[in-house]
Write an enzyme that holds these catalytic residues in place. Structure first.
Site, short mmCIF file in Angstrom:
data_model
loop_
_atom_site.label_atom_id
_atom_site.label_comp_id
_atom_site.label_asym_id
_atom_site.label_seq_id
_atom_site.Cartn_x
_atom_site.Cartn_y
_atom_site.Cartn_z
CB SER A 129 57.66 24.39 -5.57
OG SER A 129 58.26 23.43 -6.40
CG ASP A 214 54.59 17.56 -2.15
OD1 ASP A 214 54.67 17.96 -3.32
OD2 ASP A 214 54.33 18.31 -1.19
CG HIS A 246 54.36 20.08 -5.76
ND1 HIS A 246 55.31 20.12 -4.76
CD2 HIS A 246 54.75 21.01 -6.68
CE1 HIS A 246 56.25 21.01 -5.08
NE2 HIS A 246 55.92 21.56 -6.23
#
EC number: 3.5.1.9
Length: 272
Positions: A129, A214, A246
């Site tokens: 991320s 995601d 995610h």
């Protein structure tokens, strides 16, 4: 689950994995790589002692405003079992740290490890991320001012953010205080388009990974960054991992049979 519950579950899993890693693997904790209070790293070693080993650095996510090295040691057990030294790097998250500072910190963490372990068999960077954004910025770093060129041999960018401009007008920017020029200066997508990296050879793999579940924006940014990497001549690949979101895309790194763990072992470390 609600969003808050998803995040808290992820943090609990990371804390549990970190406690296990610290209890079962040789380690050096809170090693300073700079003078700042937040400039620390945890280093986990394989059972066999050696002066020459690959180094796998991990930068945690959290939109540059949450997360910690103390709940991020997911991959320590399966990688150290294969003879890899795993390093979990801390940096000053917002509001204490601005983006320029974070980029400088993670870059200096790489310099520190190259100097500490000059006989390493390669430095491999991984980020999740916001951490994938920071790892991508290291790809673009200029090493001249640091007086050392690290032995970078691979990048694994997981569910990353590579163009920061869309974040300027969102709530995520409140603690970051990004102006347009800050976002442009710290966007690897934009930087790569105008100044391809020179210290990284064309044989250095850059693996861009995104989870099936995601959000569409993570998919878009991952695809466009991969395309730009490929266009400037880097050895890039894009992989979408099925049945993960995610968070569990990284959470499952505790398992050797997890798809992302296998990508690390077979693509990043093919000779292990």
């Amino acid at each position: 689950m609600k969003a808050e519950e998803v995040v808290s579950t992820f943090v609990r899993a990371g804390s549990q994995a970190t406690r296990k890693a610290r209890a079962t693997r040789r380690n050096q904790l809170d090693v300073p790589y700079g003078d700042g209070e937040g400039e620390k790293m945890d280093i986990y070693f394989p059972d066999e002692d050696s002066k020459a080993f690959p180094l796998f650095l991990f930068f945690h996510g959290g939109y540059w405003q949450s997360g910690s090295k103390d709940d991020s040691a997911f991959m320590v057990t399966p990688l150290t079992a294969q003879g890899v030294v795993v390093v979990i790097v801390a940096y000053d998250i917002a509001p204490k740290g601005a983006l320029d500072r974070m980029v400088d910190q993670v870059t200096r963490s790489v310099v520190f490890l190259q100097r500490r372990y000059p006989s390493n068999e390669g430095i491999y960077l991984c980020g999740h991320s916001a951490g994938a954004h920071l790892a991508a910025m290291v790809l673009l770093a200029s090493w001249t001012k640091h007086g050392v060129t690290p032995n970078l041999q691979g990048f694994l960018l997981v569910s990353g953010i590579y163009d920061l401009e869309p974040l300027i007008y969102t709530s995520q920017n409140a603690p970051l205080h990004m102006a347009l020029e800050d976002a442009q200066r710290n966007s690897p997508q934009r930087r790569l388009e105008v100044a391809p990296p020179t210290p990284v050879g064309p044989a250095c793999p850059v693996v861009v990974v995104v989870g099936q579940h995601d959000s569409p924006e993570f998919h878009r940014q991952s695809r466009e960054f991969y395309e730009t990497l490929h266009r400037v001549g880097l050895k890039a690949s894009l992989q979408e991992l099925p049945d993960v979101d995610h968070f569990d895309i990284v959470e499952n790194l505790t398992r050797e049979d997890h798809a992302l763990t296998q990508i690390i072992l077979k693509t990043i470390f093919p000779t292990l």
